[in-house]
Design a protein around this motif. Sequence first.
Motif, PDB file in Angstrom:
ATOM      1  N   ASP A 328       0.832  -1.199   0.000  1.00 62.01           N
ATOM      2  CA  ASP A 328       0.000   0.000   0.000  1.00 62.01           C
ATOM      3  C   ASP A 328       0.871   1.254   0.000  1.00 62.01           C
ATOM      4  OD1 ASP A 328       0.857   0.360   2.700  1.00 62.01           O
ATOM      5  OD2 ASP A 328      -0.779  -0.944   3.372  1.00 62.01           O
ATOM      6  N   GLN A 329       0.199   2.382  -0.105  1.00 60.91           N
ATOM      7  CA  GLN A 329       0.919   3.650  -0.221  1.00 60.91           C
ATOM      8  C   GLN A 329       1.751   3.952   1.007  1.00 60.91           C
ATOM      9  OE1 GLN A 329       0.430   6.659   1.523  1.00 60.91           O
ATOM     10  NE2 GLN A 329       1.349   8.200   0.165  1.00 60.91           N
ATOM     11  N   ASP A 349       1.032   8.677  -4.876  1.00 63.34           N
ATOM     12  CA  ASP A 349       0.434   7.361  -4.710  1.00 63.34           C
ATOM     13  C   ASP A 349       1.537   6.296  -4.724  1.00 63.34           C
ATOM     14  OD1 ASP A 349       1.154   6.913  -7.374  1.00 63.34           O
ATOM     15  OD2 ASP A 349      -0.868   7.201  -8.142  1.00 63.34           O
ATOM     16  N   ARG A 350       1.144   5.048  -4.505  1.00 65.80           N
ATOM     17  CA  ARG A 350       2.132   3.963  -4.397  1.00 65.80           C
ATOM     18  C   ARG A 350       2.981   3.853  -5.670  1.00 65.80           C
ATOM     19  NH1 ARG A 350       2.148  -1.540  -5.803  1.00 65.80           N
ATOM     20  NH2 ARG A 350       3.508  -2.842  -4.474  1.00 65.80           N
ATOM     21  N   GLU A 378      -0.667   0.838 -10.500  1.00 73.22           N
ATOM     22  CA  GLU A 378      -0.876   2.214 -10.030  1.00 73.22           C
ATOM     23  C   GLU A 378      -0.092   3.222 -10.874  1.00 73.22           C
ATOM     24  OE1 GLU A 378      -0.601  -0.325  -6.187  1.00 73.22           O
ATOM     25  OE2 GLU A 378       0.274  -0.306  -8.204  1.00 73.22           O
ATOM     26  N   ARG A 391      -1.960  -7.244 -10.703  1.00 79.36           N
ATOM     27  CA  ARG A 391      -1.310  -6.142  -9.988  1.00 79.36           C
ATOM     28  C   ARG A 391      -0.335  -5.389 -10.886  1.00 79.36           C
ATOM     29  NH1 ARG A 391       1.335  -9.353  -5.161  1.00 79.36           N
ATOM     30  NH2 ARG A 391       1.914 -10.583  -6.999  1.00 79.36           N
TER      31      ARG A 391
END
Length: 488
Positions: A328-329, A349-350, A378, A391
Motif C-alpha cells: 500500500d501507499q 500514490d504507491r 498504479e 497487480r
Amino acid sequence: MKMADQNKEDVIRLKHLDQLRATGVNPFPSAVERDYTLLEAKNRPADSIVKIVGRLMSRRAMGKLCFCHLRDESGLLQVVFSEAELGQEKYDFFLNNYDIGDFVGITGKIFTTHKGEISVLVNQFEIISKALLPLPEKWHGLTNIEERYRKRYLDLLSNEESMRVAKTRSLLVRELRHYFDDRGFFEVETPVLQTLYGGALAKPFITHHNALGLDLYLRIAPELYLKQLIVGGFEKVYEIAKCFRNEGIDENHNPEFTQIEFYWAYANYRDLMVLMEDLLPKLITAIGGSLKFESHGHAVDFTPPYPRVTMRDLMKQHAQIDIEDYPDQMSMLKIAQKLGADDADPTSDRGKIIDDIYKKFARPLIVNPIFMIDHPVELSPLSKRHADDPRYVERFQLLCVGGNELCNAFSELNDPVDQEQRFKEQSKNQATGNEETMPYDADFITALKHGLPPTAGLGMGIDRLVKLLVNAKNLKEVILFPTLRPEH
C-alpha cells in the motif's frame, strides 16, 4: 567584440548601406539568379562559367586581389576579386561597400589557385542582401552556450556541429515517417488545444479562449485522441506531435518537446518490442551511425535483441527491495523515506513512490538498451492489466545510458469499466495535491464503451533519441529553439 567596437561596426555598415543606395543599388533585391550551388560549382570543369550566390564569410585583400569565401548550405567556395578582371572602379566599389556577412551573387570562371584551391574568378557581382550586424568573431563559433541557444541562427552559421545535429534530426524524422508509412500506418493530426488533458502523468499548461469563454490545455500527449481513431476503424495510426508539459527544465526535459506516438490494432506490447528492435537499428544506420557508439563516456551497443527485465526485478537488483513486500501507499512511502528517495512525499500514490525509488537507485546504472517491462498498475492508468498478475500491467519502457527513457509502450487498456475505475483513482490522487495525475475523461470512456479492439501503443521522444545518437550533453543542443529564461 567590445561594445565600442560593435557600435563602430554598426555605423560602418549603415554607411555602406547608404552608399549602395546613393549609387542606385538596391541592397535587398527580390530576384536572384543562381545556376549552381557552391558544391556543384566546385565540381565543374576548369574555365566553366558559373552563377552562384551565398554569404560572404571572409575577406582578405592583397593589393589588387581580394580572396573571399562564400558560403551556402552546400558548403564553402573561394571567390577571387581581381582589379585586372573587374577594373579599378568595380574593384574599389566592392572593397568600399561590401562587408562580411553580406549575401552576394557572383558570375565567374572556375580555376585553381597556385595553392591548389578550386576558386571562382569574379567578373560580375551584386549585393542581394546587406548584413547590418557582424557575424561572430572570425566566425569560429559562439563560445557562450546560452548565446548559442538564444541566437541559433548565429550558432548554425558558425558551428558546423550544430548544423550537423540539426540536419541529422531532420533526416531521422524523415526516416521515421518512411518506416511507418511503408508499414501501412496513416499519419494523422489531433488537437493541440484540448478541453481536457490526458495521456500521461504530467502537469499541463493552461490557456484561455476568449470567444468561447473557455479554459483550454496544451496537450501533454495525443494518446486518447489516437485511440479514438482506432475505435473509429483505423488499424494503424501515428502522429509526430508537439507536446507541452509544465515541468522543470534540465538536460533531459524541455517544456515543449516532440514525440511520435503510434497505435496498432490487434497487436500487444510484445509485438512493439519486436518492432522497436527492428526500427532503431534502421534509424541509426539511416543517419549514418553505427549500432556501437560512445555516449556520455559509455560504450553503447544497439544490436538487438534487447533484454526484457521486469520493473520489480530491477528494484530487487538495485534497491534491494521487493515491491510486493509493500502493498500500500503508506508502507511504500516508509521504505522510500528509509532508503533516502527524496522525491517521495505523502501526496504521491504507491506507483509514483515506486517510480521515485527506481529513478534514484536503478535508472542511473543502466547503459545498454533494455526493455523494463510489467509496471505496477498504479503507475500505468492507461495500460492493460497483465494476464498472469492483475497487480501489474503489460507495459515497457526502452531505457539506455543512465536510464534515459527512449519510449513508453502499452498493451492498451480497452476495458471501459476498468478504465473508468482507474480514472476515479487518479481523481482521488489529484484531490490530495498531486499535480501529476490524469483527470477523469468521460468522452474517452464513452468511446471505449463503443469498443476498442486489442491495441498496442507507443510514444517515443524524438528530442531524446537525437540527443543520444549525436552524443549531446543537453536536450537544448538538439532543439533548434529551446525554452529559455528571458535575458532581462
